[in-house]
Design a protein around this motif. Structure first.
Motif, short mmCIF file in Angstrom:
data_model
loop_
_atom_site.label_atom_id
_atom_site.label_comp_id
_atom_site.label_asym_id
_atom_site.label_seq_id
_atom_site.Cartn_x
_atom_site.Cartn_y
_atom_site.Cartn_z
N MET A 52 0.83 -1.20 0.00
CA MET A 52 0.00 0.00 0.00
C MET A 52 0.86 1.26 0.00
SD MET A 52 -3.13 -0.88 -0.26
CE MET A 52 -4.00 0.61 0.26
N ARG A 53 1.97 1.20 0.70
CA ARG A 53 2.87 2.35 0.72
C ARG A 53 3.51 2.59 -0.64
NH1 ARG A 53 6.25 1.48 6.41
NH2 ARG A 53 4.68 2.41 7.83
N ASP A 54 3.73 1.53 -1.40
CA ASP A 54 4.42 1.64 -2.69
C ASP A 54 3.48 1.82 -3.87
OD1 ASP A 54 6.85 1.34 -1.43
OD2 ASP A 54 6.98 -0.82 -1.79
N ARG A 55 2.19 1.80 -3.63
CA ARG A 55 1.26 1.87 -4.76
C ARG A 55 1.34 3.24 -5.43
NH1 ARG A 55 -1.40 3.85 -0.55
NH2 ARG A 55 -3.26 5.14 -0.81
N PRO A 56 1.15 3.29 -6.74
CA PRO A 56 1.21 4.59 -7.44
C PRO A 56 0.05 5.49 -7.04
CG PRO A 56 0.47 2.86 -8.92
CD PRO A 56 0.89 2.18 -7.66
N SER A 57 0.27 6.78 -7.15
CA SER A 57 -0.77 7.75 -6.81
C SER A 57 -1.92 7.68 -7.81
CB SER A 57 -0.18 9.16 -6.79
OG SER A 57 -1.20 10.12 -6.61
N MET A 58 -3.13 7.92 -7.30
CA MET A 58 -4.31 7.99 -8.17
C MET A 58 -4.51 9.40 -8.71
SD MET A 58 -7.06 5.68 -6.05
CE MET A 58 -8.35 6.06 -7.25
N GLY A 110 -23.80 12.03 1.26
CA GLY A 110 -23.36 11.08 0.24
C GLY A 110 -21.87 10.95 0.09
N GLY A 111 -21.10 11.61 0.97
CA GLY A 111 -19.65 11.59 0.85
C GLY A 111 -19.01 10.55 1.73
N TYR A 112 -18.12 9.73 1.16
CA TYR A 112 -17.31 8.78 1.92
C TYR A 112 -15.93 9.39 2.12
CZ TYR A 112 -16.54 7.70 -3.03
OH TYR A 112 -16.31 7.80 -4.37
N HIS A 113 -15.03 8.64 2.75
CA HIS A 113 -13.71 9.16 3.08
C HIS A 113 -12.94 9.54 1.82
CE1 HIS A 113 -10.62 9.87 6.05
NE2 HIS A 113 -9.73 9.20 5.33
N ALA A 114 -12.38 10.75 1.82
CA ALA A 114 -11.54 11.26 0.72
C ALA A 114 -12.32 11.49 -0.57
CB ALA A 114 -10.35 10.34 0.46
N PHE A 115 -13.64 11.63 -0.47
CA PHE A 115 -14.46 11.86 -1.67
C PHE A 115 -14.07 13.13 -2.40
CE2 PHE A 115 -16.50 14.54 1.40
CZ PHE A 115 -17.03 15.59 0.67
N ASP A 116 -13.56 14.11 -1.68
CA ASP A 116 -13.23 15.40 -2.29
C ASP A 116 -11.94 15.36 -3.09
OD1 ASP A 116 -11.90 14.98 0.19
OD2 ASP A 116 -11.31 17.08 0.21
N ILE A 117 -11.10 14.37 -2.82
CA ILE A 117 -9.80 14.29 -3.49
C ILE A 117 -9.88 13.51 -4.79
CG2 ILE A 117 -7.46 13.35 -3.31
CD1 ILE A 117 -7.44 14.02 -0.39
N PHE A 118 -10.52 12.36 -4.75
CA PHE A 118 -10.43 11.42 -5.87
C PHE A 118 -11.60 11.48 -6.82
CE2 PHE A 118 -7.94 9.37 -2.41
CZ PHE A 118 -6.70 9.47 -3.02
N ALA A 119 -12.70 12.11 -6.43
CA ALA A 119 -13.87 12.20 -7.31
C ALA A 119 -14.07 13.65 -7.73
CB ALA A 119 -15.12 11.68 -6.60
N ASP A 120 -14.86 13.85 -8.80
CA ASP A 120 -14.98 15.21 -9.35
C ASP A 120 -16.43 15.58 -9.63
OD1 ASP A 120 -13.64 17.58 -9.98
OD2 ASP A 120 -13.84 17.16 -12.12
N GLY A 121 -17.38 15.02 -8.88
CA GLY A 121 -18.77 15.40 -9.04
C GLY A 121 -19.07 16.70 -8.31
#
Length: 311
Positions: free
Chosen positions: A31-37, A281-292
């Motif tokens: 998980m630490r080495d996974r590429p950024s989304m 309707g927001g889950y954890h980190a919804f503001d970072i990875f989604a764009d609705g």
């Protein structure tokens, strides 16, 4: 538990792309080495200098990443930023795509601290790293081109927990002062690991199992017991008076929703100005990875609150 029907429609497609993983010691290295989304940062928006500065007494040096808007001179307001990652993951460079546009938009300096991670370093090591970096930033304000009277602390998730803890530590040590604390779905209370589960929160992204793993890694023992320091779990603080104004934002389906609302309520009852947002309707980190629309609104609210705080 099945809260999918409560997830904002524009946030559902992201869940189909994200594997549902609960952290364990076995998968933590991967998980630490996974590429950024996140897409690559636009490096033209801000300059970056990395300063290696003294850590806490007897501990290693720490790196501070100092972002400054390109072409802007003079003493600027400053956000002291602490990245997220459940206390066990993350690094400053992961947040470059978020911090550089923020710096350019607000014409401020961002100083982001590379603190030590758990479980390799238990409490109080990471928060002491954050404090040491903050002290260095304030005492070198002239060198960095910042106005220390307009300096506040910001963090997301575990970084939000550290930001709240740092506000407590700064108040209690009495050496410096913060202008604001900006907490995005902050991870505040280890006792949430032993509380009855919320029927609709914490199903996605950051789960109860991951939460228990993160808190156990930080504390070095099982969460929820006695004598946990408020500098580890800010919700443990009995006195929330005389803290800087707070901005707290979370999603209604985030595992931290109740502890965040409770902390905001207690701050208000202690005479601390608070701006609280709970996004349906927001889950954890919804503001970072989604764009609705709900993600865009959360980002706008956060940026405008920072603009006011920095002024």
């Amino acid at each position: 538990m099945d809260s999918l029907h409560l997830v904002d429609l524009t946030l559902r497609p992201l869940l189909e792309m994200m594997p549902q993983i609960s952290l364990t010691a076995d998968i933590l290295p991967a998980m630490r080495d996974r590429p950024s989304m996140l897409p690559p940062a636009d490096e033209t928006l801000a300059t970056l200098e990395i300063h290696t500065v003294p850590g806490p007494a007897g501990a290693p040096d720490i790196d501070l990443h100092v972002f400054r808007p390109a072409g802007v001179t003079g003493a600027l307001p400053c956000i002291y930023h602490i990245h997220g990652g459940g206390y066990v993951m993350g690094k400053v460079s992961d947040y470059d795509p978020l911090l550089r546009p923020l710096v350019a938009d607000l014409e401020c300096v961002v100083v982001s601290v590379e603190y030590r991670l758990a479980p390799e370093t238990n409490f109080p090591g990471p928060i002491e790293d954050c404090y040491a970096g903050l002290v260095w930033t304030i005492t070198h304000a002239d060198r960095l081109g910042i106005d220390p009277a307009r300096l506040g602390v910001m963090g997301q998730s575990a970084g939000g927990g550290y930001a709240a803890a740092l506000a407590l530590m700064v108040r209690d040590r009495g050496e410096h002062a913060l202008a604001f604390q900006h907490l995005i779905y902050p991870m505040l209370d280890d006792r949430s690991c032993t509380a009855p589960p919320h029927p609709y929160a914490g199903e996605f992204v950051w789960t109860a199992q991951s939460n228990r793993f993160g808190w156990t890694a930080l504390l070095g023992h099982a969460p929820g017991g006695d004598a946990v320091s408020p500098y580890a779990a800010p919700a443990r603080a009995t006195d929330l008076g005389n803290l800087p104004p707070a901005y707290i934002a979370t999603g209604a389906l985030d595992l931290f929703v109740e502890e965040d609302i409770d902390y905001a309520t207690r701050l208000i009852r202690s005479g601390v100005p608070v701006e609280l947002h709970v996004y349906p309707g927001g889950y954890h980190a919804f503001d970072i990875f989604a764009d609705g629309p709900v993600s865009q609104q959360a980002r706008r609210d956060s940026h405008e609150a920072l603009r006011r705080a920095l002024a």
